[in-house]
Design an enzyme around this catalytic site. Sequence first.
Site: not given
Length: 320
Positions: A143, A146-147
């Site tokens: 992701c 997300c990261d």
Amino acid sequence: MSQIHLPEYDYDIVIVGGGPAGYTAGIYAARAALRTLLVEGAGTVSQITITDMIENYPGIPDGIGGFELMQLFKKQALKFGLEIAAQDVTAVRQASADPVLWEVAAGDRTYRALSVIVATGAMWRSLGVPGEAEFVGRGVSYCATCDGPFYRNRTVVVVGGGDTAIQEALFLTHFADRVIVIHRRDRLRAAGLLQNRAFAEEKITFVWNATVEAITGAEFVTGVRVKDVKTGAVSEIAADGAFIFVGRLPYTEVFQGLVAMDKTGFIVTDENLRTDAPGIFAAGDCRAKQFRQVVTAAGDGANAANSAELYIDELKGRTY
Ligand code: NAP
């Protein structure tokens, strides 16, 4: 005119799945005073619980661990009276035709319900190579939203050549200095527009005709080992992170044949999250849609609960 006689049933709504979509549906349904059971897998965990840090869920400016956020969803749902069972759902079938009643078999129990909300989620398809599982959360990610921000001024590899891989590679250029796309063929599957953007982006380079054989590192990822599929030559590419986007698989097997799905098995809904089966709704990552995030799953959960409420209201209020 007489009130419709509903057959015996256990719940107004049975929600299948214990991630953000399922629990949000649970919060809304229980708060609407509908008798609601959420069945979450006995042996499976929601993707969110293995997400280290969620920085983009509105209202939580300092970020929160995925597991911790899920505990808060659950606490809120329990406050409104949601019932929860930890069982694997093994079958869902129609128990009666008019009115439609659904039967959900889970563990050693069978629950009869007027409505079912499917919120079973999806899991990233993994490569299945050495080092991949080991380095999840320590350089391996599925992701970019997300990261990505953790890779400011670093080098990352992206594995895959579809829309997701290229879209996320472009997104990663906002943070990383270098984004190396590794694809197993010599042309991308992604849409032309995305391809053109990626080819024009100087931070992105491509390694064609290559498969990732292993993800290497010590405490954190330091690189990937790739094999040229034409020559068989194996080489190392140094990187701080490996983002893997080789497709996603929904957990919808139990609903095969019951509701319409796309070719990958994602459940097709209308904008009010109704499937083509009366009383069955789908929410979150298991449904066919563009953007899969905690916040969109939560939004889906609220919408599905609302649609189920309207459906049940209509059913209970129907007169013959
Ligand atoms: P996808 O279209 O299935 O693409 C998966 C990519 O991973 C393909 O390039 C595939 O290679 C590669 N791949 C699969 N298994 C692999 C393996 N074991 N090793 C190495 N590479 C592997 O998946 P997706 O990109 O996640 O997209 C899923 C769906 O969502 C698609 O329908 C897509 O159009 C849609 N989507 C749309 C957008 C948009 O902006 N409109 C954004 C994201 C997703 P091959 O090409 O060689 O098969």
